[in-house]
Design a protein around this motif. Sequence first.
Motif, short mmCIF file in Angstrom:
data_model
loop_
_atom_site.label_atom_id
_atom_site.label_comp_id
_atom_site.label_asym_id
_atom_site.label_seq_id
_atom_site.Cartn_x
_atom_site.Cartn_y
_atom_site.Cartn_z
N ILE A 35 -28.52 7.93 -22.00
CA ILE A 35 -28.62 9.03 -21.98
C ILE A 35 -27.94 9.41 -21.26
O ILE A 35 -27.42 10.59 -21.01
N SER A 36 -28.66 9.54 -19.61
CA SER A 36 -27.99 9.62 -18.40
C SER A 36 -26.36 9.26 -18.01
O SER A 36 -26.03 9.90 -17.79
N TRP A 41 -25.04 14.20 -21.32
CA TRP A 41 -25.70 14.65 -20.04
C TRP A 41 -24.76 15.05 -18.68
O TRP A 41 -25.39 15.97 -18.00
N LYS A 42 -23.23 14.75 -18.86
CA LYS A 42 -22.78 15.23 -18.04
C LYS A 42 -21.89 16.37 -17.66
O LYS A 42 -22.20 17.30 -17.04
N ASP A 45 -27.26 20.70 -19.53
CA ASP A 45 -27.82 21.07 -19.24
C ASP A 45 -29.78 19.78 -19.70
O ASP A 45 -30.31 19.66 -18.93
N ARG A 46 -28.84 19.34 -20.84
CA ARG A 46 -29.54 18.20 -21.03
C ARG A 46 -29.59 17.34 -22.05
O ARG A 46 -28.17 17.44 -22.45
N ASN A 47 -30.43 16.16 -22.44
CA ASN A 47 -29.36 14.92 -23.28
C ASN A 47 -31.08 14.41 -24.36
O ASN A 47 -32.10 14.72 -23.03
N ALA A 63 -34.44 14.36 -21.31
CA ALA A 63 -33.89 14.03 -20.20
C ALA A 63 -33.21 15.83 -19.71
O ALA A 63 -32.48 16.18 -20.53
N HIS A 65 -31.39 18.71 -16.34
CA HIS A 65 -31.38 19.00 -15.46
C HIS A 65 -32.37 19.50 -14.65
O HIS A 65 -32.82 21.08 -15.62
N GLU A 120 -34.57 17.17 -11.87
CA GLU A 120 -34.06 16.60 -13.21
C GLU A 120 -35.46 15.51 -14.11
O GLU A 120 -36.48 15.59 -12.59
N ILE A 122 -37.31 13.98 -16.78
CA ILE A 122 -37.47 12.79 -18.24
C ILE A 122 -38.61 12.97 -18.82
O ILE A 122 -39.57 12.26 -18.57
#
Length: 134
Positions: A35-36, A41-42, A45-47, A63, A65, A120, A122
Amino acid sequence: MEEKFNNATTLRPEGDNIIDASLVTIDLPAFILQISEEKAWKDDDRNAITVFKTNGMRIVLIALHEGAEMIKHVAKGHISVQILKGKLQFNTDEQSIELSEGQMLAMHEGISHSVLAKEETIFLLTLTTTLAGK
């Protein structure tokens, strides 16, 4: 249960992760890496990725940010939140709790709450559910 079940999504069209079987192994470090590295994610603000889903329970790796917020909402089932990395502010109408790595909470269904990533973060969300047709 002999049948294995997985759902492809638009984010993960291959859908090769088994999310429902009589025994499901969950490689958290591999999912965290996955997921990162994903576009969501990129760019956002989340995944998140569902790592287990069956009638009665769902487990989602999320996850966020720093500064990402999950606005006030109500879960239809009981939930638990377990912090794997980072720091999270968990707010209900009655209280506000800061959770950090290694801490968790459990909450009954129907309680309005919001979540704010203080850095950040998780975490694993476990939710009791009922799936249609199962």
